[in-house]
Write an enzyme that holds these catalytic residues in place. Structure first.
Site, PDB file in Angstrom:
ATOM      1  N   TYR A 242      -2.522 -19.484  -2.167  1.00 17.54           N
ATOM      2  CA  TYR A 242      -3.269 -18.234  -1.963  1.00 17.54           C
ATOM      3  C   TYR A 242      -4.765 -18.552  -1.782  1.00 17.54           C
ATOM      4  O   TYR A 242      -5.397 -18.122  -0.815  1.00 17.54           O
ATOM      5  CB  TYR A 242      -3.063 -17.300  -3.159  1.00 17.54           C
ATOM      6  CG  TYR A 242      -3.959 -16.080  -3.135  1.00 17.54           C
ATOM      7  CD1 TYR A 242      -3.642 -14.981  -2.353  1.00 17.54           C
ATOM      8  CD2 TYR A 242      -5.140 -16.032  -3.884  1.00 17.54           C
ATOM      9  CE1 TYR A 242      -4.477 -13.862  -2.309  1.00 17.54           C
ATOM     10  CE2 TYR A 242      -5.974 -14.930  -3.852  1.00 17.54           C
ATOM     11  CZ  TYR A 242      -5.638 -13.849  -3.066  1.00 17.54           C
ATOM     12  OH  TYR A 242      -6.453 -12.757  -3.024  1.00 17.54           O
TER      13      TYR A 242
ATOM     14  N   GLY B  89       0.828  -1.207   0.000  1.00 16.60           N
ATOM     15  CA  GLY B  89       0.000   0.000   0.000  1.00 16.60           C
ATOM     16  C   GLY B  89       0.860   1.253   0.000  1.00 16.60           C
ATOM     17  O   GLY B  89       2.060   1.187   0.274  1.00 16.60           O
TER      18      GLY B  89
ATOM     19  N   ASN C 111     -11.433 -10.777 -10.379  1.00 22.31           N
ATOM     20  CA  ASN C 111     -10.308  -9.851 -10.531  1.00 22.31           C
ATOM     21  C   ASN C 111     -10.845  -8.420 -10.490  1.00 22.31           C
ATOM     22  O   ASN C 111     -11.640  -8.040 -11.344  1.00 22.31           O
ATOM     23  CB  ASN C 111      -9.597 -10.080 -11.868  1.00 22.31           C
ATOM     24  CG  ASN C 111      -8.891 -11.422 -11.879  1.00 22.31           C
ATOM     25  OD1 ASN C 111      -8.137 -11.743 -10.969  1.00 22.31           O
ATOM     26  ND2 ASN C 111      -9.161 -12.215 -12.901  1.00 22.31           N
TER      27      ASN C 111
ATOM     28  N   ASP D 154      -2.460 -21.195 -11.294  1.00 23.60           N
ATOM     29  CA  ASP D 154      -3.305 -20.230 -12.015  1.00 23.60           C
ATOM     30  C   ASP D 154      -4.613 -20.945 -12.366  1.00 23.60           C
ATOM     31  O   ASP D 154      -4.593 -22.092 -12.809  1.00 23.60           O
ATOM     32  CB  ASP D 154      -2.567 -19.807 -13.298  1.00 23.60           C
ATOM     33  CG  ASP D 154      -3.314 -18.764 -14.108  1.00 23.60           C
ATOM     34  OD1 ASP D 154      -4.135 -18.037 -13.528  1.00 23.60           O
ATOM     35  OD2 ASP D 154      -3.050 -18.669 -15.332  1.00 23.60           O
TER      36      ASP D 154
HETATM   37  P1  NAD Z   1      -3.113  -4.449  -2.266  1.00 17.02           P
HETATM   38  O1  NAD Z   1      -1.796  -5.147  -2.195  1.00 17.02           O
HETATM   39  O2  NAD Z   1      -3.191  -3.187  -3.037  1.00 17.02           O
HETATM   40  O3  NAD Z   1      -3.686  -4.194  -0.807  1.00 17.02           O
HETATM   41  C1  NAD Z   1      -3.310  -4.939   0.325  1.00 17.02           C
HETATM   42  C2  NAD Z   1      -2.989  -3.940   1.422  1.00 17.02           C
HETATM   43  O4  NAD Z   1      -2.716  -4.645   2.626  1.00 17.02           O
HETATM   44  C3  NAD Z   1      -1.740  -3.100   1.130  1.00 17.02           C
HETATM   45  O5  NAD Z   1      -2.018  -1.760   1.424  1.00 17.02           O
HETATM   46  C4  NAD Z   1      -0.680  -3.676   2.054  1.00 17.02           C
HETATM   47  O6  NAD Z   1       0.295  -2.709   2.409  1.00 17.02           O
HETATM   48  C5  NAD Z   1      -1.534  -4.119   3.226  1.00 17.02           C
HETATM   49  N1  NAD Z   1      -0.949  -5.228   4.001  1.00 17.02           N
HETATM   50  C6  NAD Z   1      -0.460  -6.392   3.539  1.00 17.02           C
HETATM   51  N2  NAD Z   1      -0.050  -7.171   4.564  1.00 17.02           N
HETATM   52  C7  NAD Z   1      -0.301  -6.477   5.701  1.00 17.02           C
HETATM   53  C8  NAD Z   1      -0.101  -6.741   7.074  1.00 17.02           C
HETATM   54  N3  NAD Z   1       0.447  -7.896   7.492  1.00 17.02           N
HETATM   55  N4  NAD Z   1      -0.458  -5.800   7.984  1.00 17.02           N
HETATM   56  C9  NAD Z   1      -1.012  -4.620   7.576  1.00 17.02           C
HETATM   57  N5  NAD Z   1      -1.216  -4.313   6.286  1.00 17.02           N
HETATM   58  C10 NAD Z   1      -0.878  -5.229   5.357  1.00 17.02           C
HETATM   59  O7  NAD Z   1      -4.157  -5.536  -2.837  1.00 17.02           O
HETATM   60  P2  NAD Z   1      -5.678  -5.363  -3.264  1.00 17.02           P
HETATM   61  O8  NAD Z   1      -5.784  -5.821  -4.664  1.00 17.02           O
HETATM   62  O9  NAD Z   1      -6.203  -4.039  -2.880  1.00 17.02           O
HETATM   63  O10 NAD Z   1      -6.345  -6.490  -2.363  1.00 17.02           O
HETATM   64  C11 NAD Z   1      -7.097  -6.177  -1.198  1.00 17.02           C
HETATM   65  C12 NAD Z   1      -7.721  -7.448  -0.667  1.00 17.02           C
HETATM   66  O11 NAD Z   1      -8.607  -7.995  -1.621  1.00 17.02           O
HETATM   67  C13 NAD Z   1      -6.705  -8.550  -0.354  1.00 17.02           C
HETATM   68  O12 NAD Z   1      -7.141  -9.250   0.780  1.00 17.02           O
HETATM   69  C14 NAD Z   1      -6.774  -9.435  -1.572  1.00 17.02           C
HETATM   70  O13 NAD Z   1      -6.357 -10.757  -1.288  1.00 17.02           O
HETATM   71  C15 NAD Z   1      -8.246  -9.340  -1.898  1.00 17.02           C
HETATM   72  N6  NAD Z   1      -8.570  -9.639  -3.285  1.00 17.02           N
HETATM   73  C16 NAD Z   1      -8.133  -8.825  -4.280  1.00 17.02           C
HETATM   74  C17 NAD Z   1      -8.476  -9.111  -5.600  1.00 17.02           C
HETATM   75  C18 NAD Z   1      -8.034  -8.228  -6.749  1.00 17.02           C
HETATM   76  O14 NAD Z   1      -8.313  -8.571  -7.900  1.00 17.02           O
HETATM   77  N7  NAD Z   1      -7.388  -7.098  -6.531  1.00 17.02           N
HETATM   78  C19 NAD Z   1      -9.249 -10.237  -5.899  1.00 17.02           C
HETATM   79  C20 NAD Z   1      -9.659 -11.056  -4.860  1.00 17.02           C
HETATM   80  C21 NAD Z   1      -9.342 -10.736  -3.551  1.00 17.02           C
END
Ligand code: NAD
Length: 324
Positions: free
Chosen positions: A143, A36, A172, A275
């Site tokens: 994952y 982030g 996604n 995948d």
């Molecule tokens: P992202 O990497 O942009 O966001 C994840 C955030 O969590 C980041 O800001 C990171 O700094 C923070 N983070 C990670 N580990 C941490 C920890 N241990 N303590 C505190 N902060 C922590 O990813 P995103 O795409 O925004 O994903 C957000 C959520 O949605 C995640 O849980 C991801 O698995 C889930 N998700 C995303 C998608 C997608 O397509 N983007 C699809 C399915 C699920």
């Protein structure tokens, strides 16, 4: 009402935070800034509290959650590909971290609802397409397994301690601030070499994409309307798009005509082991609450590509940006 968003400085989290602030919630973000960025919260600067800390640190988690009524747990390592080389990352960042958030929610005493960012990858190679929520969970990546395990931990917490849990299995999700996944990967590759675009796998992988504002709308509606103590919703689109089509969209947005080279992947055409080749979620459950995605997979990919390319200064002058 005070709410906490873990991972709120990330891609989806920061869009969610903006919306919660607009709705008048008092928002605290807990984020370790591993992927982030503080600038993701620039639109709400001064209106949210940002605690830079790790959800795996129990005391930090408990301190931040005390007094919060709703916790949106979005912190995770979202890179499915990491599973192949370093599976422990997902156990730690997704399973251990979620346990901490659940336990801190229980101990905080104030938390009524815990919202969990789960994933379509919990289904693995689903036997039914579009895949409904009651389909068996057979993840093919660590994952996906870590998200399924986290859901089960949360289920037990909802049963034992009466915390309402809303688990959202996202397809996604794409849009401005995205910094991982196939669109970002293609943009980075083309910025390094505009002549050649390397595609992992056979390019026929076909999946559903959702624009981030649609994902946030769905999330808030699900939280508002979920009636049972543990409720799961698929959050996806009604159509899907192949990796080769995405390659074409990204190239078009950049005004390039690269030679597409298929490389790596698995013998059955996946981009990497783990995948999922075909992903299309049934979204009937959310639709029955009145939600519908505004943008198709193709539109979502196109808008997201344009926005991220602009953020990375990869667009030719004169190209216009899509909605935020
Ligand atoms: P992202 O990497 O942009 O966001 C994840 C955030 O969590 C980041 O800001 C990171 O700094 C923070 N983070 C990670 N580990 C941490 C920890 N241990 N303590 C505190 N902060 C922590 O990813 P995103 O795409 O925004 O994903 C957000 C959520 O949605 C995640 O849980 C991801 O698995 C889930 N998700 C995303 C998608 C997608 O397509 N983007 C699809 C399915 C699920």
């Amino acid at each position: 009402m005070r709410v906490v968003v873990t991972g709120g400085a990330g891609f989806i989290g920061s869009h969610l935070v903006e919306r919660l602030v607009e709705l008048g919630y008092e928002v605290t973000v807990l984020d370790n800034l591993s992927s982030g960025r503080v600038e993701n919260l620039s639109r709400v600067r001064g209106r949210v509290e940002l605690v830079v800390g790790d959800v795996k640190d129990f005391e930090t988690c408990l301190r931040v959650l005390r007094g919060a009524e709703v916790v949106y747990h979005f912190a995770a390592n979202p890179e499915v590909r990491v599973s192949v080389t370093d599976p422990e990352v997902h156990f730690r960042e997704n399973v251990v971290a979620t346990f901490n958030v659940a336990e801190a929610s229980r101990r905080a005493g104030s938390v009524r609802t815990l919202v969990f960012a789960s994933s379509s990858t919990v289904y693995g190679d689903a036997p039914r397409l579009p895949t409904p929520e009651d389909c068996e969970l057979r993840p093919v990546s660590v994952y996906g397994a870590s998200k399924a395990a986290a859901e089960l931990i949360l289920h037990s917490y909802s049963h034992l301690y009466g915390i309402r849990v809303v688990a959202l299995r996202y397809a996604n999700v794409v849009g401005p601030r995205l910094r991982h996944g196939v669109i970002y990967d293609f943009l980075m590759k083309l910025s390094r070499n505009p002549e050649v675009l390397e595609v992992l796998g056979d390019g026929t992988q076909r999946k559903s994409y959702l624009y981030v504002s649609d994902a946030v709308d769905a999330t808030l509606l699900a939280v508002e309307r979920a009636s049972r103590y543990f409720e799961v919703f698929n959050v996806g689109n009604e159509d899907w798009i192949t990796v080769l089509e995405i390659a074409r969209v990204v190239s078009e947005v950049l005004g390039l005509r690269p030679r597409v080279v298929l490389r790596g992947g698995t013998p059955d055409g996946r981009g990497w082991p783990g995948d999922v080749k075909l992903m299309l979620l049934s979204i009937e459950r959310l639709k029955s609450l009145g939600w519908r995605p505004r943008y198709s997979s193709y539109e979502a990919v196109r808008l997201a590509t344009r926005a991220v390319a602009e953020e990375l200064n990869l667009l030719k002058p004169g190209t216009t940006r899509g909605p935020a």
